[in-house]
Motif scaffolding. Structure first.
Motif, PDB file in Angstrom:
ATOM      1  N   VAL A   1      54.548  38.440  10.575  1.00  0.00           N
ATOM      2  CA  VAL A   1      55.891  38.919  10.284  1.00  0.00           C
ATOM      3  C   VAL A   1      55.831  39.819   9.049  1.00  0.00           C
ATOM      4  O   VAL A   1      55.367  39.397   7.979  1.00  0.00           O
ATOM      5  CB  VAL A   1      56.870  37.752  10.032  1.00  0.00           C
ATOM      6  N   ASN A   2      56.314  41.036   9.241  1.00  0.00           N
ATOM      7  CA  ASN A   2      56.458  41.949   8.103  1.00  0.00           C
ATOM      8  C   ASN A   2      57.824  41.674   7.483  1.00  0.00           C
ATOM      9  O   ASN A   2      58.857  42.132   7.975  1.00  0.00           O
ATOM     10  CB  ASN A   2      56.347  43.398   8.579  1.00  0.00           C
ATOM     11  N   ARG A   3      57.827  40.922   6.388  1.00  0.00           N
ATOM     12  CA  ARG A   3      59.080  40.465   5.805  1.00  0.00           C
ATOM     13  C   ARG A   3      59.830  41.597   5.089  1.00  0.00           C
ATOM     14  O   ARG A   3      61.053  41.515   4.965  1.00  0.00           O
ATOM     15  CB  ARG A   3      58.798  39.329   4.831  1.00  0.00           C
ATOM     16  N   GLY A   4      59.120  42.602   4.615  1.00  0.00           N
ATOM     17  CA  GLY A   4      59.783  43.717   3.955  1.00  0.00           C
ATOM     18  C   GLY A   4      59.085  44.140   2.680  1.00  0.00           C
ATOM     19  O   GLY A   4      57.915  43.800   2.440  1.00  0.00           O
ATOM     20  N   TRP A   5      59.812  44.865   1.850  1.00  0.00           N
ATOM     21  CA  TRP A   5      59.254  45.491   0.645  1.00  0.00           C
ATOM     22  C   TRP A   5      59.652  44.723  -0.598  1.00  0.00           C
ATOM     23  O   TRP A   5      60.792  44.260  -0.727  1.00  0.00           O
ATOM     24  CB  TRP A   5      59.773  46.926   0.551  1.00  0.00           C
ATOM     25  N   VAL A   6      58.675  44.581  -1.517  1.00  0.00           N
ATOM     26  CA  VAL A   6      58.939  44.032  -2.843  1.00  0.00           C
ATOM     27  C   VAL A   6      58.363  44.974  -3.889  1.00  0.00           C
ATOM     28  O   VAL A   6      57.415  45.715  -3.616  1.00  0.00           O
ATOM     29  CB  VAL A   6      58.334  42.621  -3.024  1.00  0.00           C
ATOM     30  N   SER A   7      58.938  44.948  -5.057  1.00  0.00           N
ATOM     31  CA  SER A   7      58.461  45.806  -6.136  1.00  0.00           C
ATOM     32  C   SER A   7      57.086  45.361  -6.620  1.00  0.00           C
ATOM     33  O   SER A   7      56.670  44.211  -6.424  1.00  0.00           O
ATOM     34  CB  SER A   7      59.462  45.775  -7.296  1.00  0.00           C
ATOM     35  N   LYS A   8      56.394  46.280  -7.253  1.00  0.00           N
ATOM     36  CA  LYS A   8      55.043  45.994  -7.729  1.00  0.00           C
ATOM     37  C   LYS A   8      55.043  44.872  -8.770  1.00  0.00           C
ATOM     38  O   LYS A   8      54.074  44.095  -8.856  1.00  0.00           O
ATOM     39  CB  LYS A   8      54.438  47.269  -8.320  1.00  0.00           C
ATOM     40  N   LYS A   9      56.106  44.747  -9.528  1.00  0.00           N
ATOM     41  CA  LYS A   9      56.154  43.705 -10.562  1.00  0.00           C
ATOM     42  C   LYS A   9      56.280  42.309  -9.963  1.00  0.00           C
ATOM     43  O   LYS A   9      56.073  41.310 -10.680  1.00  0.00           O
ATOM     44  CB  LYS A   9      57.308  43.967 -11.512  1.00  0.00           C
ATOM     45  N   PHE A  10      56.614  42.219  -8.664  1.00  0.00           N
ATOM     46  CA  PHE A  10      56.700  40.927  -7.990  1.00  0.00           C
ATOM     47  C   PHE A  10      55.530  40.708  -7.039  1.00  0.00           C
ATOM     48  O   PHE A  10      55.643  39.941  -6.080  1.00  0.00           O
ATOM     49  CB  PHE A  10      58.014  40.815  -7.206  1.00  0.00           C
ATOM     50  N   ALA A  11      54.422  41.366  -7.300  1.00  0.00           N
ATOM     51  CA  ALA A  11      53.263  41.195  -6.421  1.00  0.00           C
ATOM     52  C   ALA A  11      52.741  39.751  -6.475  1.00  0.00           C
ATOM     53  O   ALA A  11      52.323  39.192  -5.448  1.00  0.00           O
ATOM     54  CB  ALA A  11      52.156  42.173  -6.814  1.00  0.00           C
ATOM     55  N   ASP A  12      52.797  39.126  -7.622  1.00  0.00           N
ATOM     56  CA  ASP A  12      52.348  37.739  -7.752  1.00  0.00           C
ATOM     57  C   ASP A  12      53.437  36.805  -7.223  1.00  0.00           C
ATOM     58  O   ASP A  12      54.621  36.951  -7.545  1.00  0.00           O
ATOM     59  CB  ASP A  12      52.052  37.434  -9.217  1.00  0.00           C
ATOM     60  N   GLN A  13      53.048  35.838  -6.403  1.00  0.00           N
ATOM     61  CA  GLN A  13      54.020  34.911  -5.826  1.00  0.00           C
ATOM     62  C   GLN A  13      54.739  34.088  -6.895  1.00  0.00           C
ATOM     63  O   GLN A  13      55.910  33.718  -6.708  1.00  0.00           O
ATOM     64  CB  GLN A  13      53.324  33.963  -4.846  1.00  0.00           C
ATOM     65  N   LYS A  14      54.087  33.840  -7.989  1.00  0.00           N
ATOM     66  CA  LYS A  14      54.704  33.027  -9.037  1.00  0.00           C
ATOM     67  C   LYS A  14      55.900  33.740  -9.677  1.00  0.00           C
ATOM     68  O   LYS A  14      56.793  33.083 -10.233  1.00  0.00           O
ATOM     69  CB  LYS A  14      53.669  32.692 -10.116  1.00  0.00           C
ATOM     70  N   SER A  15      55.927  35.084  -9.597  1.00  0.00           N
ATOM     71  CA  SER A  15      57.022  35.836 -10.206  1.00  0.00           C
ATOM     72  C   SER A  15      58.245  35.927  -9.291  1.00  0.00           C
ATOM     73  O   SER A  15      59.287  36.430  -9.720  1.00  0.00           O
ATOM     74  CB  SER A  15      56.548  37.247 -10.562  1.00  0.00           C
ATOM     75  N   ARG A  16      58.163  35.427  -8.073  1.00  0.00           N
ATOM     76  CA  ARG A  16      59.299  35.478  -7.127  1.00  0.00           C
ATOM     77  C   ARG A  16      59.410  34.128  -6.388  1.00  0.00           C
ATOM     78  O   ARG A  16      59.186  34.032  -5.187  1.00  0.00           O
ATOM     79  CB  ARG A  16      59.128  36.616  -6.133  1.00  0.00           C
ATOM     80  N   PRO A  17      59.805  33.076  -7.071  1.00  0.00           N
ATOM     81  CA  PRO A  17      59.884  31.748  -6.440  1.00  0.00           C
ATOM     82  C   PRO A  17      60.940  31.665  -5.343  1.00  0.00           C
ATOM     83  O   PRO A  17      60.834  30.818  -4.448  1.00  0.00           O
ATOM     84  CB  PRO A  17      60.211  30.807  -7.609  1.00  0.00           C
ATOM     85  N   ASP A  18      61.961  32.520  -5.400  1.00  0.00           N
ATOM     86  CA  ASP A  18      63.010  32.444  -4.379  1.00  0.00           C
ATOM     87  C   ASP A  18      62.524  32.895  -3.002  1.00  0.00           C
ATOM     88  O   ASP A  18      63.155  32.548  -1.983  1.00  0.00           O
ATOM     89  CB  ASP A  18      64.214  33.305  -4.791  1.00  0.00           C
ATOM     90  N   SER A  19      61.462  33.652  -2.969  1.00  0.00           N
ATOM     91  CA  SER A  19      60.952  34.128  -1.682  1.00  0.00           C
ATOM     92  C   SER A  19      59.798  33.289  -1.164  1.00  0.00           C
ATOM     93  O   SER A  19      59.324  33.524  -0.043  1.00  0.00           O
ATOM     94  CB  SER A  19      60.471  35.587  -1.813  1.00  0.00           C
ATOM     95  N   VAL A  20      59.352  32.336  -1.953  1.00  0.00           N
ATOM     96  CA  VAL A  20      58.214  31.510  -1.550  1.00  0.00           C
ATOM     97  C   VAL A  20      58.684  30.045  -1.599  1.00  0.00           C
ATOM     98  O   VAL A  20      58.599  29.375  -2.638  1.00  0.00           O
ATOM     99  CB  VAL A  20      57.000  31.733  -2.471  1.00  0.00           C
ATOM    100  N   LYS A  21      59.146  29.567  -0.476  1.00  0.00           N
ATOM    101  CA  LYS A  21      59.608  28.186  -0.374  1.00  0.00           C
ATOM    102  C   LYS A  21      58.731  27.479   0.645  1.00  0.00           C
ATOM    103  O   LYS A  21      58.802  27.733   1.851  1.00  0.00           O
ATOM    104  CB  LYS A  21      61.070  28.136   0.043  1.00  0.00           C
ATOM    105  N   GLN A  22      57.888  26.610   0.114  1.00  0.00           N
ATOM    106  CA  GLN A  22      56.906  25.940   0.960  1.00  0.00           C
ATOM    107  C   GLN A  22      57.596  24.922   1.877  1.00  0.00           C
ATOM    108  O   GLN A  22      58.462  24.159   1.455  1.00  0.00           O
ATOM    109  CB  GLN A  22      55.874  25.208   0.081  1.00  0.00           C
ATOM    110  N   GLY A  23      57.179  24.912   3.145  1.00  0.00           N
ATOM    111  CA  GLY A  23      57.637  23.922   4.114  1.00  0.00           C
ATOM    112  C   GLY A  23      59.054  24.128   4.612  1.00  0.00           C
ATOM    113  O   GLY A  23      59.551  23.292   5.370  1.00  0.00           O
ATOM    114  N   GLU A  24      59.731  25.160   4.220  1.00  0.00           N
ATOM    115  CA  GLU A  24      61.104  25.379   4.665  1.00  0.00           C
ATOM    116  C   GLU A  24      61.106  26.072   6.029  1.00  0.00           C
ATOM    117  O   GLU A  24      60.436  27.087   6.233  1.00  0.00           O
ATOM    118  CB  GLU A  24      61.858  26.242   3.648  1.00  0.00           C
ATOM    119  N   LYS A  25      61.879  25.510   6.958  1.00  0.00           N
ATOM    120  CA  LYS A  25      61.975  26.098   8.295  1.00  0.00           C
ATOM    121  C   LYS A  25      62.983  27.241   8.262  1.00  0.00           C
ATOM    122  O   LYS A  25      64.106  27.081   7.764  1.00  0.00           O
ATOM    123  CB  LYS A  25      62.395  25.047   9.318  1.00  0.00           C
TER     124      LYS A  25
END
Length: 342
Positions: free
Chosen positions: A200-224
């Motif tokens: 799945v191509n989820r879309g575009w993010v800025s270069k400053k959010f390349a690290d997953q730790k900097s964008r916790p709202d987009s990385v939710k483990q185990g969520e359906k």
């Protein structure tokens, strides 16, 4: 009376003597010129004497004709008055460049005609894809035949599952509104079946959010999640794009087969779509949530421009060819050549 007669005779003698002197004065120059003239006119008189001494040929009306038939005796004879000579250029008039100039308009005309068929094909393809987009989304089956994806290109589908953020891949760099960033590609695992995963191509993010730790709202483990997007054909790499380096996590273009092998997914590519809401887009961009694409057909259709270009080139070069062929020869290179029918 006697005295008067003597006087009259004396006057008469005097007048005669004066007249004689005057006549002598007039005649003497003539005699002098006549005696001196032979010095200057002797040669002329001599040449005239020689000319007059040669016998002159008398005019005769009889003429001697050459033996044999003459051109005028032929009833099919055409004189130079009826068939005048032509002015032609001596030697070769044009070189090999004229052949190339003649090939250009022909080639351009065929290319323009080919673009007409390409325009018709692209217009029908865009209309077909737009018809697929406006239809309601279909549920994505657990198993998808890669060979059948071409018949469902731009078809809206939806699937439910869990994102495998541990297998996330960033493709880039990609520009959006003048800002550099990446495309976020995450496998979607469905029904706890690893073999049913799709990319799945989820879309575009800025270069400053390349690290997953900097964008916790987009990385939710185990969520359906429920993903809605467009089913797309695998991308084709151009010659200017470098090769992907998956060993160090660098991806420059979406090689669907390569990414599917790395993540154990099916070679199925889904582009997530969103509703074009500017407030939502700004919120996603500020929180580092991938911004999906709008559900629209983005196929380029520039064949009409190519048609104008090729047909215009054909017309321009045809005019140039005509001007070169019809250009009059220079006076230096002109030569008179006899007509072939003489």
């Amino acid at each position: 009376m006697a005295a008067s007669g003597s006087i009259f005779q004396c006057l008469l003698r005097t007048s005669q003597q004066s007249l004689g002197k005057r006549a002598a004065q007039i005649i003497i120059p003539r005699q002098s010129t006549a005696t001196a003239a032979p010095r200057f006119t002797t040669a002329r008189l001599g040449s005239k004497a020689k000319a007059t001494s040669t016998p002159r040929r008398q005019f005769t009306t009889s003429s001697t004709r050459r033996q044999g038939p003459q051109p005028g005796d032929n009833p099919n004879f055409t004189s130079i008055v009826d068939n005048p000579p032509e002015l032609v250029r001596a030697g070769k008039r044009h070189g090999k460049g004229l052949i190339i100039l003649a090939i250009i308009p022909i080639t351009a005309f065929f290319l323009g005609t080919w673009q007409v068929y390409r325009l018709k094909w692209k217009t029908e393809l865009i209309a077909k894809c737009e018809d697929r987009i406006i239809r309601p989304p279909l549920p994505l089956p657990p198993r998808v035949d890669p060979e059948a994806i071409a018949d469902f290109d731009y078809r809206r589908v939806y699937a439910e599952g869990v994102y495998r953020h541990d297998q996330e891949m960033l493709i880039g760099p990609r520009m959006r509104d003048g800002e550099q960033g990446y495309m976020v590609v995450t496998p979607l695992e469905r029904d706890d079946d690893p073999s049913s995963k799709v990319l799945v191509n989820r879309g575009w993010v800025s270069k400053k959010f390349a690290d997953q730790k900097s964008r916790p709202d987009s990385v939710k483990q185990g969520e359906k999640v429920r993903v809605e997007g467009m089913l797309r054909e695998p991308w084709k790499k151009n010659m200017f794009t470098p090769e992907n380096r998956p060993d160090i996590g660098e991806f420059y273009f979406p090689d669907v087969k390569q990414m599917a092998e790395l993540t154990g997914s099916q070679p199925v590519w889904i582009e997530q779509t969103i509703v074009p809401d500017i407030i939502t887009v700004y919120d996603y961009e500020a929180r580092g949530i991938p911004i999906g694409r709008v559900a629209e057909v983005n196929l380029r259709n520039t064949h009409a421009q190519y048609i104008f270009t090729w047909y215009g080139l054909a017309a321009a070069t045809s005019i140039m060819f005509w001007l070169v062929v019809k250009k009059p020869a220079n006076q230096i290179t002109k030569r008179v050549k006899m007509n072939k029918s003489w």
